[in-house]
Design a protein around this motif. Structure first.
Motif, mmCIF file in Angstrom:
data_model
loop_
_atom_site.group_PDB
_atom_site.id
_atom_site.type_symbol
_atom_site.label_atom_id
_atom_site.label_comp_id
_atom_site.label_asym_id
_atom_site.label_seq_id
_atom_site.Cartn_x
_atom_site.Cartn_y
_atom_site.Cartn_z
ATOM 1 N N UNK A 1 -11.486 -1.718 6.697
ATOM 2 C CA UNK A 1 -10.702 -2.800 6.112
ATOM 3 C C UNK A 1 -9.698 -2.215 5.125
ATOM 4 N N UNK A 2 -9.044 -1.129 5.537
ATOM 5 C CA UNK A 2 -8.072 -0.478 4.683
ATOM 6 C C UNK A 2 -6.749 -1.245 4.686
ATOM 7 N N UNK A 3 -6.113 -1.246 3.554
ATOM 8 C CA UNK A 3 -4.770 -1.813 3.477
ATOM 9 C C UNK A 3 -3.783 -0.837 4.107
ATOM 10 N N UNK A 4 -2.552 -1.296 4.287
ATOM 11 C CA UNK A 4 -1.524 -0.401 4.822
ATOM 12 C C UNK A 4 -1.292 0.782 3.885
ATOM 13 N N UNK A 5 -1.366 0.534 2.600
ATOM 14 C CA UNK A 5 -1.185 1.613 1.618
ATOM 15 C C UNK A 5 -2.313 2.632 1.745
ATOM 16 N N UNK A 6 -3.560 2.155 1.823
ATOM 17 C CA UNK A 6 -4.703 3.048 1.940
ATOM 18 C C UNK A 6 -4.662 3.811 3.254
ATOM 19 N N UNK A 7 -4.323 3.126 4.347
ATOM 20 C CA UNK A 7 -4.229 3.772 5.649
ATOM 21 C C UNK A 7 -3.174 4.871 5.632
ATOM 22 N N UNK A 8 -2.003 4.547 5.076
ATOM 23 C CA UNK A 8 -0.936 5.540 4.997
ATOM 24 C C UNK A 8 -1.341 6.735 4.154
ATOM 25 N N UNK A 9 -2.040 6.491 3.060
ATOM 26 C CA UNK A 9 -2.477 7.571 2.184
ATOM 27 C C UNK A 9 -3.448 8.499 2.896
ATOM 28 N N UNK A 10 -4.398 7.943 3.629
ATOM 29 C CA UNK A 10 -5.382 8.745 4.340
ATOM 30 C C UNK A 10 -4.758 9.544 5.489
ATOM 31 N N UNK A 11 -3.695 8.980 6.098
ATOM 32 C CA UNK A 11 -3.079 9.634 7.252
ATOM 33 C C UNK A 11 -1.914 10.539 6.875
ATOM 34 N N UNK A 12 -1.431 10.407 5.647
ATOM 35 C CA UNK A 12 -0.295 11.232 5.245
ATOM 36 C C UNK A 12 1.038 10.639 5.655
ATOM 37 N N UNK A 13 1.065 9.318 5.880
ATOM 38 C CA UNK A 13 2.296 8.621 6.235
ATOM 39 C C UNK A 13 2.548 7.511 5.217
ATOM 40 N N UNK A 14 3.784 7.062 5.141
ATOM 41 C CA UNK A 14 4.104 5.987 4.193
ATOM 42 C C UNK A 14 3.547 4.657 4.684
ATOM 43 N N UNK A 15 3.250 3.779 3.747
ATOM 44 C CA UNK A 15 2.778 2.446 4.140
ATOM 45 C C UNK A 15 3.884 1.668 4.847
ATOM 46 N N UNK A 16 5.160 2.028 4.564
ATOM 47 C CA UNK A 16 6.274 1.381 5.257
ATOM 48 C C UNK A 16 6.229 1.686 6.749
ATOM 49 N N UNK A 17 5.962 2.964 7.102
ATOM 50 C CA UNK A 17 5.856 3.331 8.509
ATOM 51 C C UNK A 17 4.684 2.610 9.162
ATOM 52 N N UNK A 18 3.553 2.548 8.467
ATOM 53 C CA UNK A 18 2.390 1.835 9.012
ATOM 54 C C UNK A 18 2.760 0.387 9.303
ATOM 55 N N UNK A 19 3.510 -0.230 8.394
ATOM 56 C CA UNK A 19 3.934 -1.619 8.578
ATOM 57 C C UNK A 19 4.850 -1.757 9.793
ATOM 58 N N UNK A 20 5.813 -0.834 9.925
ATOM 59 C CA UNK A 20 6.729 -0.874 11.068
ATOM 60 C C UNK A 20 5.968 -0.745 12.389
ATOM 61 N N UNK A 21 4.987 0.149 12.418
ATOM 62 C CA UNK A 21 4.212 0.352 13.639
ATOM 63 C C UNK A 21 3.397 -0.886 13.983
ATOM 64 N N UNK A 22 2.789 -1.487 12.984
ATOM 65 C CA UNK A 22 1.972 -2.674 13.227
ATOM 66 C C UNK A 22 2.806 -3.838 13.751
ATOM 67 N N UNK A 23 4.072 -3.904 13.328
ATOM 68 C CA UNK A 23 4.945 -4.998 13.760
ATOM 69 C C UNK A 23 5.758 -4.650 15.006
ATOM 70 N N UNK A 24 5.532 -3.444 15.539
ATOM 71 C CA UNK A 24 6.240 -3.037 16.743
ATOM 72 C C UNK A 24 7.692 -2.678 16.518
ATOM 73 N N UNK A 25 8.069 -2.375 15.272
ATOM 74 C CA UNK A 25 9.454 -2.034 14.961
ATOM 75 C C UNK A 25 9.719 -0.531 15.083
#
Length: 251
Positions: free
Chosen positions: A3-27
């Motif tokens: 149940x990680x947030x986009x910020x937490x997910x990005x931090x664990x993966x080494x990517x920005x939360x903005x990129x995680x958001x773009x990927x989740x929205x298909x952008x």
């Protein structure tokens, strides 16, 4: 379930939360390194990598996915490239120039262009294996004459071709314009020798790829290819022509 947030997910993966958001929205489209890292972080084996493979191949021409699977297993690869350098030999900037031109024409989306280039670079790992296949490529002279991406990109491409030609498992020949009507193929063709001894062919039109398994047809392609090798420039003159094209690039 995490149940990680986009910020937490990005931090664990080494990517920005903005990129995680773009990927989740298909952008944005996922990349192979992203999929590999996701499997590592989430402990999912090769799940994300396999999903990336399926997603990427869905953007390719019909028939291409099966060819790519066979290409990854081949022991020998013979190719004729017309108009543009064969995919396995393309430098990233050259591949991007082709993909972005298709985007500008409205033929594919930006996401599809990203998928196409990413998958091409993954396929090129075939040449970096510990025991790579024997590769023989004939480049029509038009591949040298057409300035894909402009002088800087073509300079990189010519340098890469010269480097590839120096590898013991790779032979590059050029089919000169003087072959004229004696050039036996009108479409790019690839022949793959598989581990079980079978040979299959692949030809690609503007909208469709075709994997040829019929032995009689493939044998005919092999005869035509063998004749092409006789009529194309030998290795040394071919490399000399590539270097000449490199020197003649506009500044």
């Amino acid at each position: 379930m995490r149940r990680w947030s986009q910020v937490e997910t990005g931090k664990r993966m080494g990517y920005s939360n903005t990129l995680i958001s773009y990927l989740e929205r298909g952008q944005r489209s996922p990349t192979r390194p992203f999929a590999v890292k996701a499997d590592e972080v989430f402990g999912t084996g090769d799940l994300f990598l396999e999903l990336w493979r399926r997603y990427t191949r869905a953007a390719q021409l019909e028939g291409f996915a099966e060819f790519a699977d066979a290409e990854a297993r081949c022991r020998r690869l013979r190719a004729l490239a017309l108009t543009v350098v064969t995919g396995l030999f393309q430098v990233p900037d050259y591949a991007w120039a082709l993909a972005l031109a298709a985007v500008e024409r409205g033929a594919i989306t930006r996401a599809a262009a990203e998928q196409r280039v990413e998958f091409l670079l993954t396929r090129q790992q075939l040449l970096l294996q510990k025991s790579p296949p024997i590769v023989h490529a004939v480049l029509d002279e038009s591949c040298l004459a057409r300035p894909i991406g402009g002088p800087v990109v073509m300079g990189k491409q010519f340098d890469h071709l010269a480097e590839l030609a120096a590898r013991p498992n790779i032979t590059i020949q050029v089919a000169p314009f003087s072959l004229a009507e004696n050039l036996p193929f009108t479409l790019p063709v690839i022949l793959l020798d598989l581990p079980d001894g079978t040979v299959i062919g692949y030809a690609e039109s503007q909208t469709q790829g075709h994997l040829e398994r019929r032995r009689q047809t493939v044998a005919g392609w092999e005869r035509e290819y063998d004749q092409l090798l006789v009529e194309a420039l030998p290795k040394a003159p071919s490399l000399a022509l590539i270097r000449k094209a490199r020197r003649e690039l506009a500044p």
